[in-house]
Design an enzyme around this catalytic site. Sequence first.
Site, PDB file in Angstrom:
ATOM      1  N   CYS A  73       0.909  -1.177   0.050  1.00 36.76           N
ATOM      2  CA  CYS A  73      -0.085  -0.033   0.045  1.00 36.76           C
ATOM      3  C   CYS A  73       0.803   1.240  -0.077  1.00 36.76           C
ATOM      4  O   CYS A  73       0.546   2.293  -0.811  1.00 36.76           O
ATOM      5  CB  CYS A  73      -0.893   0.007   1.308  1.00 36.76           C
ATOM      6  SG  CYS A  73      -1.549  -1.583   1.518  1.00 36.76           S
ATOM      7  N   ARG A  91       6.707 -11.146   5.255  1.00 36.40           N
ATOM      8  CA  ARG A  91       6.220 -11.122   6.460  1.00 36.40           C
ATOM      9  C   ARG A  91       6.838 -12.265   7.323  1.00 36.40           C
ATOM     10  O   ARG A  91       6.698 -13.454   7.095  1.00 36.40           O
ATOM     11  CB  ARG A  91       4.625 -11.292   6.373  1.00 36.40           C
ATOM     12  CG  ARG A  91       4.124 -10.311   5.422  1.00 36.40           C
ATOM     13  CD  ARG A  91       2.431 -10.370   5.402  1.00 36.40           C
ATOM     14  NE  ARG A  91       1.889  -9.501   4.588  1.00 36.40           N
ATOM     15  CZ  ARG A  91       0.592  -9.449   3.999  1.00 36.40           C
ATOM     16  NH1 ARG A  91      -0.247 -10.522   4.794  1.00 36.40           N
ATOM     17  NH2 ARG A  91       0.361  -8.721   3.116  1.00 36.40           N
ATOM     18  N   GLN A 120       1.753 -10.820  -3.815  1.00 41.99           N
ATOM     19  CA  GLN A 120       0.476 -10.473  -3.595  1.00 41.99           C
ATOM     20  C   GLN A 120      -0.312  -9.950  -4.884  1.00 41.99           C
ATOM     21  O   GLN A 120       0.502  -9.037  -5.386  1.00 41.99           O
ATOM     22  CB  GLN A 120       0.339  -9.741  -2.416  1.00 41.99           C
ATOM     23  CG  GLN A 120      -1.177  -9.716  -1.588  1.00 41.99           C
ATOM     24  CD  GLN A 120      -1.170  -8.509  -0.479  1.00 41.99           C
ATOM     25  OE1 GLN A 120      -0.517  -7.670  -0.555  1.00 41.99           O
ATOM     26  NE2 GLN A 120      -1.949  -9.049   0.374  1.00 41.99           N
ATOM     27  N   ASP A 155      -1.922  -7.530  -5.812  1.00 43.38           N
ATOM     28  CA  ASP A 155      -2.529  -6.614  -4.941  1.00 43.38           C
ATOM     29  C   ASP A 155      -3.019  -5.378  -5.889  1.00 43.38           C
ATOM     30  O   ASP A 155      -2.715  -5.445  -7.265  1.00 43.38           O
ATOM     31  CB  ASP A 155      -1.404  -5.601  -4.117  1.00 43.38           C
ATOM     32  CG  ASP A 155      -2.061  -5.160  -2.792  1.00 43.38           C
ATOM     33  OD1 ASP A 155      -3.313  -4.940  -2.841  1.00 43.38           O
ATOM     34  OD2 ASP A 155      -0.992  -4.935  -1.790  1.00 43.38           O
ATOM     35  N   HIS A 174      -4.956  -1.156  -5.910  1.00 47.69           N
ATOM     36  CA  HIS A 174      -5.687  -0.022  -5.099  1.00 47.69           C
ATOM     37  C   HIS A 174      -6.365   0.689  -6.059  1.00 47.69           C
ATOM     38  O   HIS A 174      -5.749   1.265  -7.120  1.00 47.69           O
ATOM     39  CB  HIS A 174      -4.595   0.803  -4.307  1.00 47.69           C
ATOM     40  CG  HIS A 174      -3.705  -0.044  -3.249  1.00 47.69           C
ATOM     41  ND1 HIS A 174      -2.625  -0.235  -3.578  1.00 47.69           N
ATOM     42  CD2 HIS A 174      -3.974  -0.509  -2.011  1.00 47.69           C
ATOM     43  CE1 HIS A 174      -2.092  -0.847  -2.477  1.00 47.69           C
ATOM     44  NE2 HIS A 174      -3.030  -1.111  -1.633  1.00 47.69           N
ATOM     45  N   LYS A 229     -15.146  -4.670   4.967  1.00 43.15           N
ATOM     46  CA  LYS A 229     -14.525  -5.439   3.833  1.00 43.15           C
ATOM     47  C   LYS A 229     -15.394  -6.523   3.550  1.00 43.15           C
ATOM     48  O   LYS A 229     -16.135  -7.129   4.353  1.00 43.15           O
ATOM     49  CB  LYS A 229     -13.088  -5.882   4.446  1.00 43.15           C
ATOM     50  CG  LYS A 229     -13.231  -6.745   5.759  1.00 43.15           C
ATOM     51  CD  LYS A 229     -11.811  -7.278   5.980  1.00 43.15           C
ATOM     52  CE  LYS A 229     -11.912  -8.140   7.057  1.00 43.15           C
ATOM     53  NZ  LYS A 229     -10.784  -9.206   7.344  1.00 43.15           N
ATOM     54  N   HIS A 247      -8.544  -1.501  -0.913  1.00 39.63           N
ATOM     55  CA  HIS A 247      -7.566  -2.481  -1.431  1.00 39.63           C
ATOM     56  C   HIS A 247      -8.481  -3.812  -1.851  1.00 39.63           C
ATOM     57  O   HIS A 247      -9.160  -4.168  -1.062  1.00 39.63           O
ATOM     58  CB  HIS A 247      -6.732  -2.810  -0.186  1.00 39.63           C
ATOM     59  CG  HIS A 247      -6.172  -1.698   0.855  1.00 39.63           C
ATOM     60  ND1 HIS A 247      -4.758  -1.174   1.034  1.00 39.63           N
ATOM     61  CD2 HIS A 247      -6.806  -0.768   1.754  1.00 39.63           C
ATOM     62  CE1 HIS A 247      -4.625  -0.313   1.647  1.00 39.63           C
ATOM     63  NE2 HIS A 247      -5.871  -0.190   2.327  1.00 39.63           N
TER      64      HIS A 247
HETATM   65 ZN   LIG Z   1      -3.331  -2.146   0.187  1.00 36.81          ZN
END
Ligand SMILES: [Zn+2]
Length: 610
Positions: free
Chosen positions: A306, A335, A353, A355, A357, A437, A483
């Site tokens: 992010c 992580r 990921q 990902d 946005h 979410k 996200h």
């Molecule tokens: Zn994010």
Amino acid sequence: MYPESYHDAVAGLLDDEAVDLSYSVEKDGTLHILTCNEPEGLQVFWHSASHIMAHAVKTLHPDVKLGIGPSIDSGFYYDFEFTEFITESDLDEIETHMKKIIEADIGFERKVLSKKEAHRLFQEKGEHFKLELLQEIPDDQVTVYKNDHFVDLCRGPHVPSTGYIKHFKLLSLAGAYWKGDERNPVMQRIYGVAFPDQEALEAHIRSREEARKRDHRRLGKELDLFSFHPEGPGFAFWHPNGMVIYNEVNRYMHDVLTRHGYHEVKTPLILNEQLWHQSGHWDNYKENMYFTTIDEQSYAVKPMNCPGGLLVYKSQSHSYRDLPLKLSEMGLVHRHEKSGVLHGLFRVRQFTQDDAHVFCTPDQLEDEVIKLIDLVDEVYHAFGYEKFQVELSTRPKKSIGTPDMWEKAETALKHALDAKEKTYQVNPGEGAFYGPKIDYHIQDSLGRMWQCGTIQVDFSMPERFDLDYIGSDGAKHRPVMIHRAILGSVERFIGILIEHVGGAFPVWLAPVQCTIIPISEKFHDVSRQVHQQLFESGIRCHLDDRNEKVGYKIRDAETKKIPYMCVIGEREASKGTLSIRKRKEGDLGEKTISHFISETLDEIKRRVNH
Ligand SMILES: [Zn+2]
Ligand SMILES: [Zn+2]
């Protein structure tokens, strides 16, 4: 007496708190009787079985030290520290003793003790792990459960007596560190499962056996897809075969995201510590992050994409005409996970990921969520998942943002789900502190559920990074940020996929799509030409020119789960044809080379899934 329908009752839910059936209800509330037909009931059943197992182990090995014994998704376990390691063959004896405890139908007796009393009790018994757990309980009073002389520190609830657990099986023995930390003592963990009836137990054992055959760690090795090494715990090494799958998944995502109006970005792996203070990760996520130093300044390896995405957004000014802006990133994140919980591709310390946005105006939120729901549907279907569950999680107690913001965002998510006629479960108070979410769980071919996708509205980041856009009124406004990840971790998603298809990938994903089998050395030359022709047309093919019998080569290709086998003998060589066999389907007859190429390329292009 319970009514007839409560004969298989195992515990109660009083205002959502699980209690024993013997619990005396002293205030008004809603009572729900749990049976093994519900997940919470089955958990009570399994956890009760873990006490019986510990009881049996303690009787057979009086010097054993007790760790913890929870129920899990698929049964229960208990961790023990034996004076001498036991082996799988010792499990029979434990089972036999458990049967005795069950036949004796001993009650589960709940006792409330002061922490002091409990301390004395476990001190006397020399249960040092229990003393450690006791210290971590903040309350002044604790509960213990007794079956005869066996006593365990436990919140409960349990079934009323040991006689309830008639059908059970001890499944395996594994090593486990106390609290999953490799600096702690090594314990031995015994896994088991129990059901109210024999058929359910047998069905469970059968599906477990099937899952064992499909274990992605085992197939990963057999099909030469990936490996793990002590030099990099939790970091996958992708082999050429695995890399084909990995790249095909990425290519598919790239295609579908481009079609859905995404723009791809790539942000750095390592970013200055200051950024992580600003994003809030330092305060909330530091324990899971890795750090390094560059030019005497502290940097962090990104655990999430992010902040990088936000810097990209902020690098330009935006007008309402640019929105919605969808920035996607196949982002490599690190992580920290305790070494004890690492598990093949399912639990790793480094993963990619999928990902993205989405930045939009508040008015666009609902429409954008609808588009995301469509996108998630499309992606899961492309990988052959037909069933998935959807959950909507709403405002938790600890949260940021105004009630009005939450109300609007939750309504937008609900409306979007309703507009797409999705059935979904609402989890009140389970949203992230920064916004509500939607979570997705996909069901695999063995009926197991896997949490993968998520769509999260975020009120926090746009504030923390002071994001804006110029509205039609010429003034600055705050955009809404979503996200979202669909696969989640690409590594884990491939692990799930390997088990879902049992290693037999559809043609578009198969590392080797076709193997060419000459029936004798006489046809090696013509087979080499065919191989070249298929390879140049873009089919991943392999030539099996070993001096082995055709039957052996076919079996070998089937073991390697190669979708197509092209056999070449006298007739095929003279006519310019191939005799085609397909994995699972068998003989498909003779086809010309160009016909086979065009059909296969079409199957690959359409990403056909069987
Ligand atoms: Zn994010
Ligand atoms: Zn218990």
